[in-house]
Design a protein around this motif. Sequence first.
Motif, PDB file in Angstrom:
ATOM      1  N   ILE A 197      -2.397   3.755 -15.042  1.00  0.00           N
ATOM      2  CA  ILE A 197      -2.482   3.577 -13.423  1.00  0.00           C
ATOM      3  C   ILE A 197      -1.931   2.045 -13.096  1.00  0.00           C
ATOM      4  O   ILE A 197      -1.884   2.003 -11.973  1.00  0.00           O
ATOM      5  CB  ILE A 197      -4.025   3.601 -13.097  1.00  0.00           C
ATOM      6  N   ILE A 198      -1.740   1.196 -13.977  1.00  0.00           N
ATOM      7  CA  ILE A 198      -1.453  -0.277 -13.549  1.00  0.00           C
ATOM      8  C   ILE A 198       0.063  -0.256 -13.066  1.00  0.00           C
ATOM      9  O   ILE A 198       0.227  -1.392 -12.073  1.00  0.00           O
ATOM     10  CB  ILE A 198      -1.432  -1.229 -14.798  1.00  0.00           C
ATOM     11  N   TYR A 199       0.801   0.744 -12.980  1.00  0.00           N
ATOM     12  CA  TYR A 199       2.023   0.709 -12.439  1.00  0.00           C
ATOM     13  C   TYR A 199       2.043   1.212 -11.159  1.00  0.00           C
ATOM     14  O   TYR A 199       2.973   1.038 -10.314  1.00  0.00           O
ATOM     15  CB  TYR A 199       3.032   1.609 -13.133  1.00  0.00           C
ATOM     16  N   TRP A 200       0.807   1.829 -10.573  1.00  0.00           N
ATOM     17  CA  TRP A 200       1.073   2.591  -9.380  1.00  0.00           C
ATOM     18  C   TRP A 200      -0.120   2.190  -8.304  1.00  0.00           C
ATOM     19  O   TRP A 200       0.003   2.821  -7.207  1.00  0.00           O
ATOM     20  CB  TRP A 200       1.011   3.910  -9.902  1.00  0.00           C
ATOM     21  N   LEU A 201      -0.685   1.229  -8.653  1.00  0.00           N
ATOM     22  CA  LEU A 201      -1.867   0.683  -7.549  1.00  0.00           C
ATOM     23  C   LEU A 201      -1.203   0.558  -6.143  1.00  0.00           C
ATOM     24  O   LEU A 201      -1.956   0.823  -5.184  1.00  0.00           O
ATOM     25  CB  LEU A 201      -2.579  -0.527  -8.158  1.00  0.00           C
ATOM     26  N   ALA A 202      -0.111  -0.063  -6.336  1.00  0.00           N
ATOM     27  CA  ALA A 202       0.198  -0.559  -4.804  1.00  0.00           C
ATOM     28  C   ALA A 202       0.542   0.531  -3.740  1.00  0.00           C
ATOM     29  O   ALA A 202       0.247   0.456  -2.642  1.00  0.00           O
ATOM     30  CB  ALA A 202       1.765  -1.150  -5.039  1.00  0.00           C
ATOM     31  N   TYR A 203       0.536   1.831  -4.132  1.00  0.00           N
ATOM     32  CA  TYR A 203       1.090   2.875  -3.450  1.00  0.00           C
ATOM     33  C   TYR A 203      -0.270   3.563  -2.797  1.00  0.00           C
ATOM     34  O   TYR A 203      -0.105   3.889  -1.573  1.00  0.00           O
ATOM     35  CB  TYR A 203       1.737   4.092  -4.147  1.00  0.00           C
ATOM     36  N   ILE A 204      -1.413   2.931  -3.100  1.00  0.00           N
ATOM     37  CA  ILE A 204      -2.655   3.500  -2.545  1.00  0.00           C
ATOM     38  C   ILE A 204      -2.624   2.475  -1.133  1.00  0.00           C
ATOM     39  O   ILE A 204      -2.857   2.829  -0.241  1.00  0.00           O
ATOM     40  CB  ILE A 204      -3.781   2.941  -3.325  1.00  0.00           C
ATOM     41  N   ALA A 205      -2.057   1.153  -1.330  1.00  0.00           N
ATOM     42  CA  ALA A 205      -2.351   0.067  -0.274  1.00  0.00           C
ATOM     43  C   ALA A 205      -1.255   0.339   0.599  1.00  0.00           C
ATOM     44  O   ALA A 205      -1.409   0.323   1.801  1.00  0.00           O
ATOM     45  CB  ALA A 205      -2.133  -1.361  -1.116  1.00  0.00           C
ATOM     46  N   LEU A 206      -0.048   0.798   0.245  1.00  0.00           N
ATOM     47  CA  LEU A 206       1.073   1.208   1.205  1.00  0.00           C
ATOM     48  C   LEU A 206       0.785   2.581   1.880  1.00  0.00           C
ATOM     49  O   LEU A 206       1.229   2.161   3.194  1.00  0.00           O
ATOM     50  CB  LEU A 206       2.235   1.134   0.255  1.00  0.00           C
ATOM     51  N   GLY A 207       0.221   3.387   1.387  1.00  0.00           N
ATOM     52  CA  GLY A 207       0.076   4.506   1.980  1.00  0.00           C
ATOM     53  C   GLY A 207      -1.133   4.407   3.080  1.00  0.00           C
ATOM     54  O   GLY A 207      -0.823   4.682   4.339  1.00  0.00           O
ATOM     55  N   VAL A 208      -2.068   3.675   2.778  1.00  0.00           N
ATOM     56  CA  VAL A 208      -2.953   3.219   3.836  1.00  0.00           C
ATOM     57  C   VAL A 208      -2.673   2.463   5.007  1.00  0.00           C
ATOM     58  O   VAL A 208      -2.682   2.595   6.239  1.00  0.00           O
ATOM     59  CB  VAL A 208      -4.348   2.635   3.323  1.00  0.00           C
ATOM     60  N   TYR A 209      -1.741   1.181   4.598  1.00  0.00           N
ATOM     61  CA  TYR A 209      -1.379   0.431   5.669  1.00  0.00           C
ATOM     62  C   TYR A 209      -0.443   0.958   6.409  1.00  0.00           C
ATOM     63  O   TYR A 209      -0.273   0.930   7.590  1.00  0.00           O
ATOM     64  CB  TYR A 209      -0.615  -0.774   4.820  1.00  0.00           C
ATOM     65  N   ILE A 210       0.413   1.892   5.846  1.00  0.00           N
ATOM     66  CA  ILE A 210       1.692   2.336   6.859  1.00  0.00           C
ATOM     67  C   ILE A 210       0.723   3.511   7.625  1.00  0.00           C
ATOM     68  O   ILE A 210       1.283   3.656   9.106  1.00  0.00           O
ATOM     69  CB  ILE A 210       2.398   3.206   5.909  1.00  0.00           C
ATOM     70  N   TYR A 211      -0.150   4.187   7.264  1.00  0.00           N
ATOM     71  CA  TYR A 211      -0.952   4.878   8.289  1.00  0.00           C
ATOM     72  C   TYR A 211      -1.517   4.220   9.373  1.00  0.00           C
ATOM     73  O   TYR A 211      -1.487   4.487  10.431  1.00  0.00           O
ATOM     74  CB  TYR A 211      -2.023   5.867   7.337  1.00  0.00           C
ATOM     75  N   GLN A 212      -2.150   3.075   9.050  1.00  0.00           N
ATOM     76  CA  GLN A 212      -2.914   2.395   9.939  1.00  0.00           C
ATOM     77  C   GLN A 212      -1.922   1.731  10.986  1.00  0.00           C
ATOM     78  O   GLN A 212      -2.349   1.425  12.328  1.00  0.00           O
ATOM     79  CB  GLN A 212      -3.696   1.081   9.332  1.00  0.00           C
ATOM     80  N   ASN A 213      -0.723   1.439  10.542  1.00  0.00           N
ATOM     81  CA  ASN A 213       0.279   0.564  11.153  1.00  0.00           C
ATOM     82  C   ASN A 213       1.462   1.517  11.772  1.00  0.00           C
ATOM     83  O   ASN A 213       2.332   0.602  11.924  1.00  0.00           O
ATOM     84  CB  ASN A 213       0.456  -0.547  10.554  1.00  0.00           C
TER      85      ASN A 213
END
Length: 363
Positions: A197-213
């Motif tokens: 999981i340590i390689y992929w955490l950023a994609y949670i944040a990016l998915g949420v950020y892109i949706y919100q913005n």
Amino acid sequence: MKEQPIVQLPSQEKDRLFFLDFLKAISIVAVVSFHAIFLPRSSFITSDGIIETLFAPLRFCVPVFLTISMFLFERQIANSPKEPKLLFKTRFNRLGIPILFWFSIAAGLKLINGNSIIEIIVAIFQGEIFTGAYYFLIILQLLWNFVLVRDWIIQEKNIVTTLIAQAVCLLFVYATISGFFVDEVLKVLIFLERPLIIYWLAYIALGVYIYQNFDSIERVSRSLSKTNKILLLCFTAATMMAEYRVLTFFLADSLRPFDYAAFSCILSVPTMFICFASVNEKSLPSPIVKLTKILSKYSLGIFCINGILAQIFLSIGTRLFSQASFNLVEILGIKIIGWIGLLLLSLLLSIVLKRLGLKRMVC
């Protein structure tokens, strides 16, 4: 905790956003490219580094797929009165059936090929039961972890915190492969393979950020000229090629499982969304629109089938060409032909399976 307001997507509010279909289509084409040489590596060892460097920019594919999944999951949660855990259960059931189906087929093929039960269990755990199987282990981890931390991560400051945490993880990986830690740490990371999981955490944040913005991202995409988009894509591609060379400097023979543990892979996600968020059906020729929709529709089937076929073809190619040698031009031509052939065959088989009543396994 106060719930984030539902984000409206006024210009493209549909059940399936076309620009996401477009990103899925180009991503699945890119995925297949990495499985398209059905020859032993020893037969093109002198050209291997050049080929891998040239195709390194296509490693946007898995990060984009993961980000799209998180984008759509957040969209589903934001527009549903159901609890996130119930929505995860629905998503898990939706993914679980094709995962079980394709993992079982791959396991059966390995049994026929003489692999032991232990070897098959390890291959499943490492996401290598077929080429690309690791993706499904990653997405299940991301979805569940997102459910657990959603109330926290939907706050913009915590999105930034998550990206910083991801950067720290990648710096840890870089330190490990450069010899900063004892060899046992590197061996553990290699054994755990890509699903870690340590390689992929950023994609949670990016998915949420892109949706919100998304409104802002779409406006930026529309405001950029084609020239500026091409320059942005070229810059990201060059960054991915350069980071690939840095990683191979430390790892020499093989990047796995660190080929996506790269800052440039994370950078590729906002680049792809900024460049293509404004794409719609009217902006593309009709044949491209039709091809986009069919590749997107069958992306699950193509992903799984190409991974299984790639292993079968590689096994055959290894036996037939174990003593062969190919130069750069030859291997590049073989890769392109294999790429096109594998993509078309995987798509055809996906369509056949759908017509046989196995739609859930391919769509």
